[in-house]
Motif scaffolding. Structure first.
Motif, short mmCIF file in Angstrom:
data_model
loop_
_atom_site.label_atom_id
_atom_site.label_comp_id
_atom_site.label_asym_id
_atom_site.label_seq_id
_atom_site.Cartn_x
_atom_site.Cartn_y
_atom_site.Cartn_z
N SER A 2 -16.99 -10.78 3.83
CA SER A 2 -15.64 -10.94 4.37
C SER A 2 -14.62 -10.23 3.50
N ILE A 3 -14.83 -10.26 2.15
CA ILE A 3 -13.91 -9.58 1.24
C ILE A 3 -13.95 -8.08 1.48
N ILE A 4 -15.13 -7.54 1.72
CA ILE A 4 -15.28 -6.11 1.97
C ILE A 4 -14.55 -5.72 3.25
N VAL A 5 -14.70 -6.55 4.29
CA VAL A 5 -14.05 -6.27 5.57
C VAL A 5 -12.54 -6.29 5.43
N VAL A 6 -12.02 -7.33 4.74
CA VAL A 6 -10.56 -7.45 4.55
C VAL A 6 -10.04 -6.27 3.74
N VAL A 11 -7.22 -0.98 3.36
CA VAL A 11 -7.24 0.45 3.05
C VAL A 11 -6.86 1.27 4.28
N VAL A 12 -7.44 0.92 5.43
CA VAL A 12 -7.12 1.63 6.67
C VAL A 12 -5.64 1.50 6.99
N SER A 13 -5.09 0.30 6.82
CA SER A 13 -3.65 0.08 7.08
C SER A 13 -2.79 0.94 6.16
N ALA A 14 -3.15 0.98 4.89
CA ALA A 14 -2.37 1.76 3.93
C ALA A 14 -2.41 3.25 4.24
N VAL A 15 -3.59 3.75 4.56
CA VAL A 15 -3.73 5.17 4.86
C VAL A 15 -3.02 5.53 6.17
N THR A 16 -3.18 4.67 7.18
CA THR A 16 -2.52 4.92 8.46
C THR A 16 -1.01 4.90 8.32
N PHE A 17 -0.50 3.88 7.62
CA PHE A 17 0.93 3.77 7.39
C PHE A 17 1.46 5.00 6.66
N THR A 18 0.72 5.44 5.65
CA THR A 18 1.13 6.63 4.90
C THR A 18 1.19 7.86 5.80
N GLY A 19 0.18 8.03 6.62
CA GLY A 19 0.14 9.19 7.51
C GLY A 19 1.28 9.20 8.50
N VAL A 20 1.59 8.03 9.08
CA VAL A 20 2.68 7.94 10.06
C VAL A 20 4.02 8.23 9.40
N LEU A 307 5.74 -7.18 8.17
CA LEU A 307 5.52 -8.24 7.18
C LEU A 307 4.04 -8.35 6.82
N SER A 308 3.17 -8.12 7.79
CA SER A 308 1.73 -8.25 7.53
C SER A 308 1.23 -7.16 6.58
N LEU A 309 1.95 -6.02 6.54
CA LEU A 309 1.54 -4.96 5.62
C LEU A 309 1.61 -5.45 4.17
N THR A 310 2.58 -6.30 3.88
CA THR A 310 2.72 -6.81 2.52
C THR A 310 1.48 -7.57 2.08
N SER A 311 0.97 -8.42 2.97
CA SER A 311 -0.23 -9.19 2.63
C SER A 311 -1.44 -8.28 2.43
N LYS A 312 -1.52 -7.22 3.23
CA LYS A 312 -2.65 -6.28 3.08
C LYS A 312 -2.56 -5.53 1.75
N PHE A 313 -1.34 -5.15 1.37
CA PHE A 313 -1.18 -4.45 0.10
C PHE A 313 -1.47 -5.39 -1.08
N MET A 314 -1.18 -6.67 -0.92
CA MET A 314 -1.50 -7.64 -1.98
C MET A 314 -3.00 -7.75 -2.16
N GLU A 322 -5.00 -0.39 -6.86
CA GLU A 322 -3.57 -0.07 -6.93
C GLU A 322 -3.26 1.35 -6.47
N THR A 323 -4.21 2.25 -6.67
CA THR A 323 -3.98 3.65 -6.29
C THR A 323 -3.74 3.78 -4.79
N VAL A 324 -4.48 2.99 -4.02
CA VAL A 324 -4.31 3.03 -2.56
C VAL A 324 -2.93 2.49 -2.18
N VAL A 325 -2.46 1.48 -2.91
CA VAL A 325 -1.14 0.92 -2.63
C VAL A 325 -0.05 1.93 -2.97
#
Length: 392
Positions: A2-6, A11-20, A307-314, A322-325
């Motif tokens: 479950s930790i790996i999936v989360v 990571v996907v959210s961070a990369v997608t957000f960065t690209g957009v 708001l959910s992005l914050t929890s994902k970055f945490m 941290e590099t991905v963040v």
């Protein structure tokens, strides 16, 4: 597992957000760096009559900002200040400004649809006869070339929407400026690229009279009358052009309370517009009805998901990623810093400053406001309004 999936989701959210953000920021930078419109749309040999409507309510202290800038326009313009019957201070100030200038400035009392900005605009449109209608806020300092350029652009479209830039006079105002860049302009680039939807607001906007009449005007029951108006324009198939050249500067909220209250009103207004679109467009009669629902829903949901992005970055911090963040953080800071430099070089802002370093906090703050506003709208909203006190 479950930790790996989360972690993978984060990571996907961070990369997608960065690209957009990166792609949207580049598109907006390219637009404001393009000066062709500035060079080609300033020669209007026979400009049509333009009425500039300035709806006011408790704006006596700042009304001179819009009026003084409008009378300096490089095309003839009739300035119509529309006051509410119970706002004696603004009425007196409007009459004083009208008497103090040789320009065509008049004060009208909104005796027909009093009680809202939308009603004041509708009242002015019904009681004037100009071919072109422009709408500005009382605190809006309008570039002298804006109306000339907009009038030229209206030869090819139905509505011209200008850019507004909050004046960065303090920390709250600076956050509002960067919020405007990220959410109002950069955030809409991909929507504008892939669809014909364009924002048509109730400030810094110039329209054919027939275009306003085709939509039925602004809806006085809406908290965000401009957002609702934009969807009516889209559903009517009107051609709205965005003009980022010659931006207006406006006052931002000056206190944390006003910042929060204003944004909560906006978020509640977006939910209200979606609710109205559901009633109007189900079942959808055409493609634009369906797309209107989708666009509005994505706006409401997108603001909450911030708001959910914050929890994902945490999560990424917890697993030492941290590099991905840093990837989205550096992108946001870099894009907003570059746009601030361009605005400075164009004379839109007075300095570059260091406020762009604060821009990453805008997303969770906006998401928090959106979540609270939507929850209250669904559970307990009773139609209350919020008025921001502005000074200049």
């Amino acid at each position: 597992m479950s930790i790996i999936v989360v972690t993978l989701q984060a990571v996907v959210s961070a990369v997608t957000f960065t690209g957009v953000i990166l792609l949207s920021g580049i598109l907006f930078l390219a637009q404001i760096l393009n000066h062709h419109d500035r060079d080609e749309r300033t020669d209007v040999s026979d400009p049509r009559s333009i009425t500039a409507i300035v709806p006011v309510y408790r704006d006596a202290d700042i009304l001179n900002v819009s009026v003084s800038s409008l009378v300096e326009s490089t095309v003839p313009v009739s300035v119509c200040i529309v006051c509410e019957p119970d706002d004696q201070a603004s009425i007196q100030r409007a009459r004083t400004l009208a008497a103090a200038t040789d320009a065509d400035v008049e004060c009208r009392i909104n005796t027909r649809y009093s009680g809202s900005k939308a009603g004041a605009i509708n009242f002015a449109i019904e009681t004037t006869e100009s071919d072109y209608i422009a709408v500005f806020d009382a605190d809006e300092s309008v570039h002298p070339q804006f109306l000339r350029s907009a009038a030229a652009t209206l030869e090819e479209c139905d509505i011209v929407q200008g850019r507004t830039v909050p004046r960065t006079t303090g920390i709250i105002e600076t956050i509002a400026y960067y919020e405007s860049i990220l959410l109002s302009y950069t955030g809409r680039r991909l929507l504008y690229y892939f669809t014909e939807f364009r924002m048509a607001a109730s400030r810094a906007v110039v329209m054919h009279r027939s275009s306003v009449e085709a939509t039925g005007g602004y809806d006085p029951t809406m908290l965000t009358e401009d957002y609702a108006f934009a969807y009516q324009c889209y559903k009517q198939g009107l051609d709205v052009r965005e003009m980022t050249q010659y931006p207006s500067t406006i006052e931002a909220a000056h206190t944390v309370g006003d910042w929060w209250g204003q944004r909560k009103r906006w978020m509640s207004g977006y939910a209200q517009v979606f609710h109205a679109l559901l009633r109007e467009s189900l079942p959808p009669q055409n493609r634009r009805d369906l797309l209107s629902l989708g666009i509005c829903l994505s706006t409401v949901a997108g603001n909450i998901l911030l708001l959910s992005l914050t929890s994902k970055f945490m999560v990424l911090f917890i697993v030492s990623a941290e590099t991905v963040v840093l990837l989205p953080v550096v992108t946001v800071v870099g894009i907003t810093g570059l746009i601030r430099c361009v605005d400075y070089s164009n004379g839109t802002v007075e300095r570059v400053g260091w406020g762009w370093l604060l821009t990453p906090i805008i997303f969770p703050l906006y998401g928090l406001v959106a979540t609270k506003a939507l929850t209250e709208y669904v559970i307990s909203w009773t139609g209350e309004w919020y008025h921001v006190e502005k000074t200049h």
